[in-house]
Design an enzyme around this catalytic site. Sequence first.
Site, PDB file in Angstrom:
ATOM      1  N   HIS A  46      32.484  20.738  12.050  1.00 56.58           N
ATOM      2  CA  HIS A  46      31.131  20.894  11.488  1.00 56.58           C
ATOM      3  C   HIS A  46      30.092  21.230  12.576  1.00 56.58           C
ATOM      4  CE1 HIS A  46      31.180  20.135   7.211  1.00 56.58           C
ATOM      5  NE2 HIS A  46      31.809  18.974   7.326  1.00 56.58           N
ATOM      6  N   HIS A  76      37.882  17.524  11.607  1.00 58.15           N
ATOM      7  CA  HIS A  76      36.995  18.013  10.556  1.00 58.15           C
ATOM      8  C   HIS A  76      35.520  17.845  10.953  1.00 58.15           C
ATOM      9  CE1 HIS A  76      35.786  18.735   6.296  1.00 58.15           C
ATOM     10  NE2 HIS A  76      34.792  17.912   6.633  1.00 58.15           N
ATOM     11  N   GLU A  77      35.162  16.635  11.338  1.00 63.07           N
ATOM     12  CA  GLU A  77      33.745  16.393  11.673  1.00 63.07           C
ATOM     13  C   GLU A  77      33.341  17.192  12.908  1.00 63.07           C
ATOM     14  OE1 GLU A  77      32.352  15.191   9.265  1.00 63.07           O
ATOM     15  OE2 GLU A  77      34.047  14.175   8.317  1.00 63.07           O
ATOM     16  N   GLU A  91      31.673  23.091   3.943  1.00 61.02           N
ATOM     17  CA  GLU A  91      32.908  22.306   3.849  1.00 61.02           C
ATOM     18  C   GLU A  91      34.175  23.164   3.854  1.00 61.02           C
ATOM     19  OE1 GLU A  91      32.914  19.334   4.549  1.00 61.02           O
ATOM     20  OE2 GLU A  91      30.864  18.662   4.154  1.00 61.02           O
ATOM     21  N   ASP A 101      25.028  15.636  -5.301  1.00 60.28           N
ATOM     22  CA  ASP A 101      26.281  14.899  -5.227  1.00 60.28           C
ATOM     23  C   ASP A 101      27.294  15.396  -6.267  1.00 60.28           C
ATOM     24  OD1 ASP A 101      26.957  12.936  -3.378  1.00 60.28           O
ATOM     25  OD2 ASP A 101      27.208  11.461  -4.983  1.00 60.28           O
ATOM     26  N   GLU A 126      29.192  14.291   9.980  1.00 55.94           N
ATOM     27  CA  GLU A 126      29.075  15.101  11.191  1.00 55.94           C
ATOM     28  C   GLU A 126      27.701  15.046  11.848  1.00 55.94           C
ATOM     29  OE1 GLU A 126      29.367  16.042   8.039  1.00 55.94           O
ATOM     30  OE2 GLU A 126      28.315  17.904   7.582  1.00 55.94           O
ATOM     31  N   TYR A 146      35.712  22.142  -0.604  1.00 58.24           N
ATOM     32  CA  TYR A 146      36.635  21.862   0.489  1.00 58.24           C
ATOM     33  C   TYR A 146      37.915  22.703   0.366  1.00 58.24           C
ATOM     34  CZ  TYR A 146      33.952  17.603   1.596  1.00 58.24           C
ATOM     35  OH  TYR A 146      32.976  16.725   1.959  1.00 58.24           O
TER      36      TYR A 146
HETATM   37  N1  BES Z   1      29.672  16.094   5.448  1.00 55.88           N
HETATM   38  C1  BES Z   1      30.770  15.502   4.785  1.00 55.88           C
HETATM   39  C2  BES Z   1      30.386  14.305   3.981  1.00 55.88           C
HETATM   40  C3  BES Z   1      29.311  14.573   2.953  1.00 55.88           C
HETATM   41  C4  BES Z   1      29.240  15.763   2.266  1.00 55.88           C
HETATM   42  C5  BES Z   1      28.378  13.602   2.696  1.00 55.88           C
HETATM   43  C6  BES Z   1      28.218  15.984   1.349  1.00 55.88           C
HETATM   44  C7  BES Z   1      27.378  13.801   1.768  1.00 55.88           C
HETATM   45  C8  BES Z   1      27.290  14.999   1.088  1.00 55.88           C
HETATM   46  C9  BES Z   1      31.891  15.154   5.760  1.00 55.88           C
HETATM   47  O1  BES Z   1      32.068  16.134   6.727  1.00 55.88           O
HETATM   48  C10 BES Z   1      33.182  15.091   4.998  1.00 55.88           C
HETATM   49  O2  BES Z   1      33.543  16.076   4.422  1.00 55.88           O
HETATM   50  N2  BES Z   1      33.849  13.952   5.012  1.00 55.88           N
HETATM   51  C11 BES Z   1      35.129  13.765   4.380  1.00 55.88           C
HETATM   52  C12 BES Z   1      36.220  13.899   5.395  1.00 55.88           C
HETATM   53  C13 BES Z   1      37.063  15.058   5.361  1.00 55.88           C
HETATM   54  C14 BES Z   1      38.207  15.014   6.341  1.00 55.88           C
HETATM   55  C15 BES Z   1      37.326  15.801   4.138  1.00 55.88           C
HETATM   56  C16 BES Z   1      35.186  12.359   3.854  1.00 55.88           C
HETATM   57  O3  BES Z   1      34.259  11.603   4.092  1.00 55.88           O
HETATM   58  O4  BES Z   1      36.165  12.005   3.229  1.00 55.88           O
HETATM   59 ZN    ZN Z   2      32.911  17.909   5.875  1.00 59.77          ZN
END
Ligand code: BES
Ligand code: ZN
Length: 664
Positions: free
Chosen positions: A358, A354-355, A377, A436, A330, A444
């Site tokens: 954010h 989703h993005e 999330e 991580d 995002e 989520y």
């Molecule tokens: N911000 C996240 C990705 C992220 C979170 C990167 C924490 C690094 C650390 C992004 O918004 C996300 O959640 N992406 C998901 C998509 C979603 C529809 C659940 C993905 O990449 O799968």
């Molecule tokens: Zn996200």
Amino acid sequence: MLSKLPYSCFGHLTDIITFALHFFDTIFMKHSIILVALVALSAISCETKKETTNEKDTSTMTETENKTLEYTDHHSFSKPQEAVVKHLNWTANVDFETKTLTATAKYDIENLKGVDTIYLDVKNMTISKVTRDDSEGDLAFAIHKKEVFLGDQLAIPITENTKTISIDYLVTAEGADALQFLNPVQTAGKKHPFLFTQSQAILARTWLPCQDSPGIRFTYEATVTVPKGLMALMSATNPTEISETGVYTFQMDQPVPSYLFALAVGDLEYKSLGKGTGVYAEPSVIESAAYEFEDMQSMVDTAEALYGPYKWGMYDVIVLPPSFPFGGMENPRLTFATPTIIAGDKSLTALIAHELAHSWSGNLVTNATWEDIWLNEGFTVYFENRIMEEIFGKDFANMLALLSYQDLQDEIEWLNSENRSADTRLRVDLQGRNPDDGLTGIPYDKGFFLLKLMEETVGREEWDNFLKTYFDTFKFKVMTTDSFLAYLDKELLSKNPEWEKTIQPKKWIFEEGLPDNCPKINSTKFETVEAQLKTWTDGGAAKDIASAEWVTPQWLYFINLLKDTLTQTQMKELDTAFGFTKSGNSEIKAAWFEKVIPNNYEGLGNSVEDFLVEVGRRKFLTPIYKAILKSNGGLPAAKAIYEKARPNYHAVSTETMDNLLGYK
Ligand code: BES
Ligand code: ZN
């Protein structure tokens, strides 16, 4: 893993100081941030004008009022409560030949406590020179070696009069984990190189010296020089055409945390999708991307109607090459997206919702630390679901919610089996761990179901008003789990004594597992799938399954429900009837692979290897490599593919896969 690059400090004096400081600093010593956000507090507590300190005397304060935004970020060595960055003027040059980025980061700072040092996070970069506005010549900065995944602490001497500091530095593809430099063959067009960054969670420090804590925001402007013929884009105001000189300027006037600092460079084109939305992609991808994201403007309009104005100007999406390690990221004004959501039928655009969401939950109201990531999330999955409901209807949103429920159950089961039950709490403990590690399905999906429960308990109207006010009250501010609970209590739960008892938010947030009061979702669309699946398992023919009207979530549900032990005949029959192995829908394909690889399905041919070599999205890699580990080929088969695929992956993905496969 040791730092890949040595630091170079210029000047003899610097070396001596650096050495001396290293000597006194223990490797694992961590500095923490304690912030007292009085402004945010005053929004929570109107009556009490008490200084927010750690004092334990709560007698004159209600529980709500006593909550403050004091917190510790275990993942930053900066000390923004003493001296803090406010604005960044960034100048950078991208060199694809050497795969390096040479830059100057000039910060406006505020010396809040009149201290003699400002601290920034850095990792694997070569700093050549540091200066400041109120003294001549180079400064004797120091780099305190800290911790493997957190990197180091850059200490810059300042005075009470210092207004700006300036840092000249260089980062390489090798050292900067945020960056992925792609060779032309790794792009859609195959002719030009590509570069993209991924800063979240703590990778910004590998390409920008910064106070790398999500609660610290700064505005920025940038001038970036790239090879002629390529376009550069940032999480800021962006060009829509390729510049003849290769020089681009950017402006981000809304303060953003470092994890949202982003850059992409490549052979890119822009196509507008509405008054405030558009898409960037390589020329060969732009048309299909524009078609796939046709609903984007209506998503923005819907989101605004739900929870208030979009605060960032444009909302654009860039479609990156397939090695992008996430589905989406995002970055403000410019969501970074994987091309694997281009299915040709707009069926995977929930990711865009989703993005986009954010832009409120996360970018506007930001988690104070990575331990509070569920505030980002969980709220975003909830918001995403509401956007999908508005645009595609309740049935569709319910299917997505049920898939989320399936994922949640699997995730809890898996975390329990790994002795990680503590990570099934919404508020996680990440001290001494890589942020991580907290990035499971819990923030989520469990976060989503808690908010859904709140909605169901208090009623949608009340809940929507609450959320809208929440985003407005805390825009451009930080939020801790405790502050959220205090605000929730004061603004919502106190209105009806039954609500707290029904919801039990603290149980959801601080305890493990899934509480019994988790909302139950029904979907007639999924019941149809169950019925058809039963006909097949009872001996019917796959080709007779009445699936003509099925949409992607139904297919995913169908595949997820297939039993784990399928015979060759069964797999072949399904594949012949529905073409899963060759599906143009990456989610369906990945779900199918996950199901049939452990059963050694003979019809797969090279398709798994082809997929893994092309796609670097971690969400797909982890289950597919795990499936290979379960198959007859086992570890050697997984390693053989990984060997070929690894050069195509971003550091985010190799970090995870190296661990999974015991690589190196
Ligand atoms: N911000 C996240 C990705 C992220 C979170 C990167 C924490 C690094 C650390 C992004 O918004 C996300 O959640 N992406 C998901 C998509 C979603 C529809 C659940 C993905 O990449 O799968
Ligand atoms: Zn996200």
